[in-house]
Design a protein around this motif. Structure first.
Motif, PDB file in Angstrom:
ATOM      1  N   PHE A   5       0.875  -1.178   0.000  1.00 42.08           N
ATOM      2  CA  PHE A   5       0.000   0.000   0.000  1.00 42.08           C
ATOM      3  C   PHE A   5       0.903   1.215   0.000  1.00 42.08           C
ATOM      4  O   PHE A   5       1.720   1.374   0.902  1.00 42.08           O
ATOM      5  N   ILE A   6       0.768   2.053  -1.015  1.00 42.85           N
ATOM      6  CA  ILE A   6       1.564   3.276  -1.032  1.00 42.85           C
ATOM      7  C   ILE A   6       0.630   4.480  -1.069  1.00 42.85           C
ATOM      8  O   ILE A   6      -0.571   4.344  -1.345  1.00 42.85           O
ATOM      9  N   GLY A   7       1.204   5.632  -0.831  1.00 43.37           N
ATOM     10  CA  GLY A   7       0.411   6.853  -0.848  1.00 43.37           C
ATOM     11  C   GLY A   7       1.007   7.876   0.087  1.00 43.37           C
ATOM     12  O   GLY A   7       1.811   7.515   0.956  1.00 43.37           O
ATOM     13  N   PRO A   8       0.625   9.133  -0.073  1.00 45.40           N
ATOM     14  CA  PRO A   8       1.167  10.175   0.799  1.00 45.40           C
ATOM     15  C   PRO A   8       0.693  10.002   2.241  1.00 45.40           C
ATOM     16  O   PRO A   8      -0.269   9.280   2.505  1.00 45.40           O
ATOM     17  N   SER A   9       1.356  10.681   3.179  1.00 43.53           N
ATOM     18  CA  SER A   9       0.979  10.593   4.595  1.00 43.53           C
ATOM     19  C   SER A   9      -0.466  11.002   4.784  1.00 43.53           C
ATOM     20  O   SER A   9      -0.940  11.952   4.151  1.00 43.53           O
ATOM     21  N   GLY A  10      -1.178  10.289   5.631  1.00 49.39           N
ATOM     22  CA  GLY A  10      -2.546  10.656   5.940  1.00 49.39           C
ATOM     23  C   GLY A  10      -3.545  10.214   4.889  1.00 49.39           C
ATOM     24  O   GLY A  10      -4.696  10.613   4.930  1.00 49.39           O
ATOM     25  N   CYS A  11      -3.104   9.352   3.939  1.00 47.10           N
ATOM     26  CA  CYS A  11      -4.014   8.967   2.874  1.00 47.10           C
ATOM     27  C   CYS A  11      -4.896   7.807   3.297  1.00 47.10           C
ATOM     28  O   CYS A  11      -5.819   7.433   2.594  1.00 47.10           O
ATOM     29  N   GLY A  12      -4.614   7.205   4.470  1.00 48.82           N
ATOM     30  CA  GLY A  12      -5.484   6.150   4.965  1.00 48.82           C
ATOM     31  C   GLY A  12      -4.946   4.751   4.786  1.00 48.82           C
ATOM     32  O   GLY A  12      -5.626   3.793   5.124  1.00 48.82           O
TER      33      GLY A  12
ATOM     34  N   ARG B  87      10.471  -3.006  -5.052  1.00 46.35           N
ATOM     35  CA  ARG B  87      11.385  -4.118  -4.837  1.00 46.35           C
ATOM     36  C   ARG B  87      10.682  -5.349  -4.288  1.00 46.35           C
ATOM     37  O   ARG B  87      10.942  -6.460  -4.725  1.00 46.35           O
ATOM     38  N   VAL B  88       9.792  -5.160  -3.283  1.00 45.53           N
ATOM     39  CA  VAL B  88       9.305  -6.349  -2.584  1.00 45.53           C
ATOM     40  C   VAL B  88       7.929  -6.835  -3.017  1.00 45.53           C
ATOM     41  O   VAL B  88       7.586  -7.976  -2.754  1.00 45.53           O
ATOM     42  N   SER B  89       7.127  -5.996  -3.661  1.00 49.66           N
ATOM     43  CA  SER B  89       5.736  -6.401  -3.832  1.00 49.66           C
ATOM     44  C   SER B  89       5.434  -6.902  -5.241  1.00 49.66           C
ATOM     45  O   SER B  89       6.152  -6.592  -6.187  1.00 49.66           O
ATOM     46  N   GLN B  90       4.370  -7.691  -5.322  1.00 48.74           N
ATOM     47  CA  GLN B  90       3.873  -8.103  -6.630  1.00 48.74           C
ATOM     48  C   GLN B  90       2.642  -7.312  -7.020  1.00 48.74           C
ATOM     49  O   GLN B  90       2.330  -7.140  -8.176  1.00 48.74           O
ATOM     50  N   LYS B  91       1.912  -6.861  -5.958  1.00 50.71           N
ATOM     51  CA  LYS B  91       0.719  -6.061  -6.205  1.00 50.71           C
ATOM     52  C   LYS B  91       0.892  -4.749  -5.468  1.00 50.71           C
ATOM     53  O   LYS B  91       1.452  -4.729  -4.354  1.00 50.71           O
ATOM     54  N   THR B  92       0.401  -3.682  -6.021  1.00 52.55           N
ATOM     55  CA  THR B  92       0.509  -2.391  -5.356  1.00 52.55           C
ATOM     56  C   THR B  92      -0.838  -1.691  -5.394  1.00 52.55           C
ATOM     57  O   THR B  92      -1.533  -1.723  -6.405  1.00 52.55           O
ATOM     58  N   ALA B  93      -1.180  -1.074  -4.247  1.00 54.15           N
ATOM     59  CA  ALA B  93      -2.393  -0.268  -4.188  1.00 54.15           C
ATOM     60  C   ALA B  93      -1.967   1.148  -3.846  1.00 54.15           C
ATOM     61  O   ALA B  93      -1.205   1.360  -2.914  1.00 54.15           O
ATOM     62  N   PHE B  94      -2.444   2.118  -4.634  1.00 53.56           N
ATOM     63  CA  PHE B  94      -2.107   3.507  -4.364  1.00 53.56           C
ATOM     64  C   PHE B  94      -3.315   4.192  -3.736  1.00 53.56           C
ATOM     65  O   PHE B  94      -4.404   4.225  -4.304  1.00 53.56           O
ATOM     66  N   PHE B  95      -3.104   4.728  -2.535  1.00 52.44           N
ATOM     67  CA  PHE B  95      -4.165   5.428  -1.804  1.00 52.44           C
ATOM     68  C   PHE B  95      -3.915   6.920  -1.891  1.00 52.44           C
ATOM     69  O   PHE B  95      -2.780   7.382  -1.804  1.00 52.44           O
ATOM     70  N   HIS B  96      -5.021   7.672  -2.011  1.00 54.13           N
ATOM     71  CA  HIS B  96      -4.882   9.120  -1.971  1.00 54.13           C
ATOM     72  C   HIS B  96      -6.134   9.711  -1.349  1.00 54.13           C
ATOM     73  O   HIS B  96      -7.252   9.453  -1.819  1.00 54.13           O
TER      74      HIS B  96
END
Lengths: 265, 443
Positions: free
Chosen positions: A48-55, A225-234
């Motif tokens: 799970f990636i995204g800026p701070s406070g994105c949930g 580097r480590v993930s196969q799936k990525t979710a971007f939260f905003h």
């Protein structure tokens, strides 16, 4: 970028472990997570990636009901682990958390011996019938945590006396000691130096063979580097969810592209 | 970058050497120096008052640990006993026998002073009764020489300690000038001595005109039983209440109200708790008056807020990451609290408890209202359970009673009692420090 291609090759479809539909989280009047739909696959690392406070941390904490400990937090939607609703009234969060383990941002070993740190979970869940079995579980978990060789001679030493990276691997060993099926990691490397980070990342890759791993991270390189799936939260929305290689090389949503190229966040 | 650093900065300041302090820096440095001086002065003042306090307590109180004894070797034959028991005034007969023994001892040393019964009574009180009681309790001692160490009256004690002098004293029924000749002769003969005042530590309170016989022992026992009640009730109730409020209770108006009230209770004057105890425990529940049980209950009410506040503070001080860690591996909330949070908070809880107990140990006002006044401490309770229910006093109430009595002999007893109370308080604090050291864990 060579790494990326390697990761891409390893992607293969697994059965869905955790299915999240129409998830909403409210902190009092704040709507923190809006309509999130994610499928966490088995034997896969999902980032799970995204800026701070994105949930993203909030959402992660929904997956083992850690948000229950926050009075004002309210969770809605359907979270199905192997088809069972984890927010069902009959589900005891204690049992759920044994199945869905968690590693925290700051290494937080108990102020007890290394042995007791790892043995605590199996003890309270009654996983070992006797001392010998418990010893075995502790050794196996520490090996899986890739820390056995460093601590096997001082299992009675306090866990808090280890270095930051060792503490975090000890926490991972502690989390896998209860035989979880899903492992949640909330920015596990943000308090670690690059060498310790590399060790933990390597470990995450190994853990993938047995567990479904969900990792929240601020570092896009780490996600790549480590993930196969990525979710971007905003801003509480799940903007984009897909295979890591595709998200980083060819994002669909313009917001994802802005974030990974460094224009927002 | 290089261009910018080459240019002269246009700050409008003249270049000043670092070794020359400018006025502004000097001002700040001086302010700091002054502040340090104030701090040192404050600590020095505190220490000065502490030294004054301790010197006055020790100088006034230490004489209470010495007593004047008149020691006489006395032998009672079977024949003498039979004869004395046959008389109408039996104690007078024993008294005469004792005076005869004393006279012969003085004669042996060649000292010739008038010894009459009235003078001996002024020096020693009713000595005949003491001797008679001794022999009726120990009949096997008849015929053997027995060394009697009899406590001299408070005026004689005062004569040795400088409270009473020939120039200032006036003849009274307690002591006459002529008695001092006898006392001097006894001292020369080595019959009057100064001894360590064990009866002060082990004894019970005496009558208002007998300061010499007053001891603090019974009220120490009273205090002990009260502290047992306070510890037994306030620790479990206080810790349970704090754990519930801190870890389990929902945050709402009701719990907020409880919190505010607990803080307020800690500030309620102790006499209010005393009158509450009188109304509820004695008048309504009919618990025995003056009993350490009631005293303990009242002090429990007083100590609870202290314990709850300090326990909650130490629970709050446990990092939330420990709770997360425990919950994360699947511990229930209660397991997380009892396995991880409580052990880490234990040093703080113990310290708070002992401070609360020490506060309760020194509390006087509520005890006076429920009748645990000094003069009820006339004897030891018979047995453990009776210790809770039989009338007794407590150390501070005993000290208060002595300080309020007219006879100056009680004055030093009050100071001596304070020394003993302080010894107890200091040892409790030391225990608190030791426990905290032992249970403290680092992370």
């Amino acid at each position: 970028m060579n790494d990326m291609s390697r990761v891409e090759r390893e992607v293969d479809t697994n059965e869905i472990k955790l299915e999240c539909r129409d998830c909403q989280v409210y902190y009092g009047d704040t709507h923190a997570i809006k309509d999130v739909n994610v499928d966490i696959e088995d034997k896969t690392v999902t980032a799970f990636i995204g800026p701070s406070g994105c949930g993203k941390s909030t959402f992660l904490r929904c997956l083992n009901r850690m948000n229950d400990t926050i009075d004002v937090a309210r969770v809605e939607g359907s979270f199905r682990l192997d088809g069972e609703d984890i927010y069902d009234k009959r589900v005891d969060p204690v049992q759920l958390r044994a199945k869905v383990g968690m590693v925290f941002q700051k290494p937080n070993p108990f102020p007890k011996s290394i042995y007791d740190n790892v043995a605590y979970g199996p003890r309270i869940h009654g996983l070992a019938k006797n001392k010998a079995e418990l010893d075995e579980i502790v050794e196996k978990s520490l090996r899986r945590g890739a820390i056995w060789n460093e601590v096997k001679d001082r299992l009675d030493a306090p866990g808090t006396g280890l270095s930051g990276g060792q503490q975090q691997r000890l926490c991972i060993a502690r989390a896998v000691a209860t035989e979880p099926e899903v492992l949640l990691m909330d920015e596990p490397c943000s308090a670690l130096d690059p060498i310790a980070t590399a060790q933990v990342e390597e470990l995450i890759d190994e853990l993938r063979s047995q567990y479904s791993v969900v990792i929240v991270t601020h570092s896009m390189q780490q996600a790549a580097r480590v993930s196969q799936k990525t979710a971007f939260f905003h801003l509480g929305n799940l903007v984009e969810f897909g295979e890591t290689g595709q998200i980083f090389t060819n994002p669909v949503d313009p917001r994802t592209e802005s974030y990974i190229t460094g224009r927002i966040g | 970058m290089t261009d910018a650093s080459m240019q002269t900065p246009e700050t409008g300041r003249h270049s000043v050497s670092l070794t020359a302090t400018d006025a502004h820096t000097r001002k700040r440095a001086n302010a700091e120096k002054r502040f340090r001086a104030y701090g040192i002065a404050a600590i020095a003042t505190g220490l000065f008052f502490l030294v004054v306090l301790f010197t006055s307590i020790l100088s006034e109180g230490i004489p209470a640990f010495k007593r004047t004894v008149i020691s006489v070797d006395f032998t009672l034959t079977e024949a003498q006993r039979t004869e004395a028991e046959g008389e109408l005034f039996k104690t007078k007969a024993y008294s005469n026998l004792f005076i005869a023994a004393l006279k012969s001892e003085l004669d042996e040393r060649g000292l010739n002073v008038a010894v009459d019964e009235a003078a001996i009574e002024r020096l020693l009180g009713k000595v005949g009764g003491t001797i008679r009681t001794f022999y009726s309790d120990n009949p096997d001692k008849i015929g053997e020489p027995v060394a009697f160490d009899l406590t001299a009256s408070s005026r004689v004690d005062g004569y040795f300690k400088g409270r009473v002098s020939r120039d200032t004293m006036q003849d009274s029924r307690f002591l006459q000038k002529s008695d001092l000749d006898l006392v001097d002769a006894l001292e020369e003969a080595g019959i009057v001595k100064q001894a360590f005042n064990w009866p002060f530590i082990t004894g019970a309170d005496s009558g208002v005109d007998n300061p010499g016989g007053a001891g603090i022992g019974a009220s120490v026992v009273g205090s002990f039983f009260m502290m047992l009640v306070v510890l037994g009730l306030s620790l479990p109730i206080g810790v349970a209440a704090s754990i519930y409020l801190e870890e389990f209770a929902p945050q709402n108006r009701f719990t907020d109200l409880i919190e505010v009230n607990i803080s307020n209770l800690a500030a309620v004057p102790s006499i209010v708790f005393g009158i509450l105890g009188l109304a509820v425990f004695i008048q309504f529940m009919h618990l025995p008056q003056s009993a350490p049980l009631v005293g303990g209950l009242v002090l429990t009410l007083m100590t609870l807020p202290t314990i709850i506040i300090s326990t909650r503070a130490s629970l709050k001080a446990v990092p939330p990451s420990i709770r997360d860690a425990a919950l994360g591996v699947g511990a229930s909330k209660m397991q997380a609290v009892f396995h991880h949070v409580l052990p880490l908070a234990a040093p703080g809880i113990l310290t708070g408890t002992i401070i609360g107990l020490a506060q309760a140990l020194g509390e006087t006002a509520p005890l006076l209202l429920i009748g645990m006044v000094g003069f009820v401490a006339r004897g030891y309770p018979d047995g453990f359970l009776a210790g809770f229910t039989e009338p007794n006093s407590a150390m501070p109430a005993q000290i208060y009673t002595w300080a309020a009595r007219a006879d100056v002999g009680f004055y030093e007893k009050a100071w001596g009692g304070i020394i003993i109370l302080l010894i107890f308080l200091l040892s409790m604090n030391i225990i608190a420090i030791i426990l905290r050291r032992r249970f403290e864990r680092r992370w």
